[in-house]
Every structure is written in structure tokens, then in C-alpha cells.
Write an enzyme that holds these catalytic residues in place. Sequence first.
Site, PDB file in Angstrom:
ATOM      1  N   HIS A  19      -8.070  10.680  11.686  1.00  0.00           N
ATOM      2  CA  HIS A  19      -8.192  11.548  10.510  1.00  0.00           C
ATOM      3  C   HIS A  19      -8.487  12.994  10.889  1.00  0.00           C
ATOM      4  CE1 HIS A  19      -9.071   7.594   8.260  1.00  0.00           C
ATOM      5  NE2 HIS A  19      -7.785   7.891   8.210  1.00  0.00           N
ATOM      6  N   HIS A  42       1.331   2.668   6.360  1.00  0.00           N
ATOM      7  CA  HIS A  42       0.401   1.533   6.241  1.00  0.00           C
ATOM      8  C   HIS A  42      -0.877   2.070   5.582  1.00  0.00           C
ATOM      9  CE1 HIS A  42       3.153   0.450   9.514  1.00  0.00           C
ATOM     10  NE2 HIS A  42       2.871  -0.815   9.266  1.00  0.00           N
ATOM     11  N   SER A  99      -6.452   7.372   5.046  1.00  0.00           N
ATOM     12  CA  SER A  99      -5.496   8.468   5.195  1.00  0.00           C
ATOM     13  C   SER A  99      -4.833   8.887   3.886  1.00  0.00           C
ATOM     14  CB  SER A  99      -4.445   8.107   6.248  1.00  0.00           C
ATOM     15  OG  SER A  99      -3.897   6.829   6.014  1.00  0.00           O
ATOM     16  N   GLU A 117       2.038   0.081   1.038  1.00  0.00           N
ATOM     17  CA  GLU A 117       0.990  -0.853   1.439  1.00  0.00           C
ATOM     18  C   GLU A 117       1.406  -2.235   0.966  1.00  0.00           C
ATOM     19  OE1 GLU A 117      -1.660  -3.085   2.861  1.00  0.00           O
ATOM     20  OE2 GLU A 117      -1.688  -0.961   3.405  1.00  0.00           O
ATOM     21  N   ASP A 142       7.040  -3.190   2.525  1.00  0.00           N
ATOM     22  CA  ASP A 142       6.985  -3.147   3.981  1.00  0.00           C
ATOM     23  C   ASP A 142       7.208  -1.710   4.463  1.00  0.00           C
ATOM     24  OD1 ASP A 142       7.373  -4.509   6.776  1.00  0.00           O
ATOM     25  OD2 ASP A 142       9.143  -3.250   6.493  1.00  0.00           O
ATOM     26  N   ASP A 163       0.527   4.032  11.178  1.00  0.00           N
ATOM     27  CA  ASP A 163      -0.637   3.399  11.824  1.00  0.00           C
ATOM     28  C   ASP A 163      -0.725   1.914  11.475  1.00  0.00           C
ATOM     29  OD1 ASP A 163      -1.277   4.004   9.185  1.00  0.00           O
ATOM     30  OD2 ASP A 163      -3.409   4.237   9.602  1.00  0.00           O
TER      31      ASP A 163
END
Length: 278
Positions: A19, A42, A99, A117, A142, A163
Site C-alpha cells: 500500500h 483481487h 487496496s 473479487e 475472476d 495481488d
Amino acid sequence: MLSYRHSYHAGNHADVIKHLVQVAILNYLKLKDKPFCYHDTHAGAGLYSLHSAQAQKTAEYQTGIGRLFDYQANSPELAAYIALVKSLNDGELEFYPGSPKIAALLCRPGDTIQATELHPADHPILASQFVQRRHCRIEQMDAWHGIKAMLPPLAKRGLVLIDPPYELKTEYQDLVKGLQQAYQRFPQATYAIWYPVIERSAVEAFLTAIANTGIRNQLRIEYSPLPDSCGFGMTGSGMLVINPPYRLKQQMQQALLELDPLLAQHNSQIRIEQQVEE
């Protein structure tokens, strides 16, 4: 694939590095008036309570943001990161932003936020935080399908944060393929790829695979509060940044040198180097 919950790890030393780099890149993008796109592959739940049963079970934040919350930083980038976390808390550390929440706090009204997500419990929590925001798309999808569905954006510049949890070995290979697809669609963007340091040989093989894609201008930013180990457990983490802001290398050198005495546990290591030239 759906077992990972970031609430157990929120605010740990890996989050601090991830971050810190994210804040620095977003603030750089804001130096120009033209809007940009932030894409999060993600995204997680967005905001985490460090008083939750999951966070308290591991207490990983205590060796991460817990050591920084009341620190007065000299590095402007480190100070900006700490100030952002403090803005979500009333004097005492209770909440930590993921994030997408950081993007929501830093992006301007005209900037676009995209996030995917897949977890059925985390996605509605994340989506609820963006109901009132324009120029926003939050999908239960996805990550690699999301790249195909959303990139390239209308904006000609931006940040793509990648990530994965890396719970499966195939995720490393999937990331390399997904990155190539994303870069083909949106080559102007800055890409920030988070990776864990668990086994050194695996880290080097992964970074070599990305270098071998032929994508230029790759900057490695890595911090490990513990020495390399052949056993289980994450000893550090890194961010591989493609098309980094020109000041990022110098900024992170200053920030990590300041961070090290605060986060180091034993034989810590800082690595900031250009993996692939421009």
C-alpha cells in the site's frame, strides 16, 4: 481458490509495502489533471476491522501498521500512507484499508475505479462501499476474466494492481499469462504486482518469467523483515512495478530505509533494483 480471506492478514508488513507503493503511484497519477483508471484484480473486502476475530487470531497487523500508526515519518510517501490510515481511525488503530478502499480515498471524482473479487462473502461487502460513486465498476468475477472484460478503459493512463493470494502454484503461471493479456490491452498503464517471499528460488523464477515476457521497464521493490528461509511462512514481500513513475525508485529507497528499523525483526533485507530496463 475461495478459502482465502485477507481479514486474517490485513495491515501486516506485506500490506505496508504493497500500500505504500500504491499510494505513491496514485499520488503521482494525480499530478496531471487528466483522469486515470485504477483496476484492482483481487480486491478483497475493501475495509477491515483489526478488532475482528480473524485479525485478532493472527495479530499480524501488530508487526505491520501497528508499529507505524503513531510514527511521524520524514519520507513524504511514508507520511502520506500513514496519514491515509489514520484518516479512517479516531485516534486509535481499529480499521485498515484494503487496496480498493485506498483507491476510493485517493482517486478524484473523474477517475475510474474498477475491481474484481470472486469470493461470495467479500464481494458484497466491497460493492456496498461504492454504491454512491460514479465512474466505478465492481464485479464478482475472476481476475483474468475481469481484465478481458474491462481493459482497456477509456482513460489512456492508470494503475493496475495485481495481488493474488498465491495459494495454488498455478497462480504464478496464471499471473504471467494474465499480465501479458493486460499489457497488450493497456500498455500505457503502470502495473504493480505484489508477490510474497516464501522460498527464494521460487521468487527468482517467478520474476525471471515476468522478465522473459519482453515487457520493458520493470522495477523491483522488495522488503523482508526476516531472513530468507527454506521452511514455511512469509519472510517478506515485494512489488514488481512495470512502467513505474520516474521518481518511484528514489522515493522507495528513502521510505524503506526509514521503515526498516521499525519493521525489522531479524536480519532484514531491502532490494530495490531495475529488473528490466526501459
